[in-house]
Scaffold this motif. Structure first.
Motif, short mmCIF file in Angstrom:
data_model
loop_
_atom_site.label_atom_id
_atom_site.label_comp_id
_atom_site.label_asym_id
_atom_site.label_seq_id
_atom_site.Cartn_x
_atom_site.Cartn_y
_atom_site.Cartn_z
N PRO A 82 0.83 -1.20 0.00
CA PRO A 82 0.00 0.00 0.00
C PRO A 82 0.87 1.25 0.00
N CYS A 83 0.37 2.32 -0.55
CA CYS A 83 1.10 3.59 -0.57
C CYS A 83 1.38 4.02 0.86
N ARG A 91 0.34 2.72 -6.64
CA ARG A 91 1.79 2.94 -6.68
C ARG A 91 2.11 4.33 -6.14
N LEU A 92 3.33 4.44 -5.57
CA LEU A 92 3.73 5.71 -4.96
C LEU A 92 3.77 6.83 -5.99
N CYS A 95 0.47 8.63 -6.54
CA CYS A 95 -0.20 9.21 -5.38
C CYS A 95 -0.26 10.74 -5.52
N ASP A 96 -1.46 11.30 -5.32
CA ASP A 96 -1.64 12.75 -5.43
C ASP A 96 -0.86 13.49 -4.35
N LYS A 97 -0.83 12.94 -3.15
CA LYS A 97 -0.10 13.60 -2.06
C LYS A 97 1.41 13.58 -2.33
N TYR A 98 1.89 12.50 -2.94
CA TYR A 98 3.31 12.42 -3.30
C TYR A 98 3.67 13.47 -4.35
N ARG A 99 2.78 13.65 -5.32
CA ARG A 99 3.03 14.62 -6.38
C ARG A 99 3.04 16.05 -5.87
#
Length: 330
Positions: A82-83, A91-92, A95-99
């Protein structure tokens, strides 16, 4: 319905089955399964191992805990972790938060949770990454979402610093406005009873005397192989004035010679009247075929050292005559 009791011994690896009456069964159980003490001991060791993982490496403990918690998950659900940002199943990189994170924050996050910097997988690090994919922008070994990671001080990708262009200051520019005089001589190259006058240069900073490949072929001088790339030539040097003075020299043949010491003729005359110069045409841009180095320097230098009135040019005595060295303003 018949009821049975199953006894299993891990030490003997045997199972015993006994029938039992319904009255002996508890209301909470339909069957009783007895385990041997050996299995209980293994469970105790697993708990000790988990405690060591928790104290030594919290990240490693968290990863192993996720592995244990996914025991009952299907293979399809276990295709990826899971992210770690939003805990959702994607996938990481998607992920919107990662971007939304900056490049520096992404890199710190990836390192902290031991993601692979190249493919953003959580199952391995970059040292064990077998992916052939690289950054689509610079083609280096990191994920495209970490493209500007070179701006951060990191051992993964160190930016190559380009040398700064140096500008000529007035002080250094004045150096190139001076004419430099190199100590040249006119000597006799002796071979097969012939005395051929050639121009030579004195350079005591060079270890071995060298002779041009051109003059060796013209005079048909014998050569000896030193190695696969170098050849040595035994020559005799003499002076223009004294035919009795002869110096035996072992010279290395080179294709760097002949060279011209000046790009054009110097506009200067000798500041020393009455001296017999080793090269009367020292100011002429003529070819040099021999460079006399440190191996013969002590044998050709004689007493005598003179300064001109300005202290810019010196005359050094040699068996060939006086050599001139120095520099003057254009």
């Amino acid at each position: 319905m018949d009821l049975i009791t199953i006894n299993y011994s891990a030490e003997n690896k045997q199972i015993s089955v006994k029938p039992m009456s319904y009255s002996r069964v508890s209301n909470r159980h339909s069957a009783l399964i007895h385990y041997s003490p050996a299995r209980s001991s293994r469970r105790s060791n697993d708990r000790d191992s988990q405690q060591r993982d928790r104290s030594s490496s919290p990240e490693l403990y968290e990863r192993r805990s996720r592995d244990r918690n996914l025991t009952g998950v299907s293979k399809k659900q276990m295709r990826r972790w899971p992210c770690m940002i939003c805990k959702k199943d994607h996938r990481l990189a998607t992920c919107d938060k990662y971007r939304e994170l900056s490049t520096h924050e992404r890199l710190e996050f990836v390192r902290k949770l031991q993601y692979c910097v190249n493919c953003l997988a959580v199952s391995h690090t970059i040292a064990l990454c077998n992916s052939v994919k690289t950054c689509i922008k610079c083609h280096k070994r990191h994920h495209s979402s970490l493209h500007h990671m070179g701006e951060i001080k990191t051992p993964l990708e160190k930016p190559i610093e380009k040398p700064k262009a140096t500008l000529l200051t007035p002080a250094t520019a004045n150096i190139f406005r001076r004419q430099v005089i190199i100590p040249t001589v006119r000597l006799a190259l002796i071979y097969n009873g012939i005395r051929r006058i050639v121009r030579a240069l004195i350079n005591p900073s060079q270890p071995y005397t060298t002779i041009s490949e051109t003059i060796v072929k013209q005079c048909k001088l014998a050569t000896t192989k030193v190695d696969d790339e170098k050849s040595m030539c035994a020559i005799q040097l003499g002076t223009v004035q004294n035919v009795n003075w002869i110096l035996d020299v072992q010279a290395l043949m080179t294709d760097v010679l002949p060279l011209r010491p000046y790009p054009r003729d110097l506009k200067i005359s000798s500041p020393f009247d009455g001296l017999v110069l080793a090269d009367p045409d020292f100011y002429v841009s003529d070819e040099v075929h021999i460079v006399m180095a440190a191996d013969v320097f002590p044998k050709i230098i004689t007493d005598g050292f003179l300064h001109d009135d300005n202290g810019d040019i010196v005359a050094q005595g040699s068996v060939f005559g006086w050599t001139l060295t120095g520099s003057v303003s254009v």
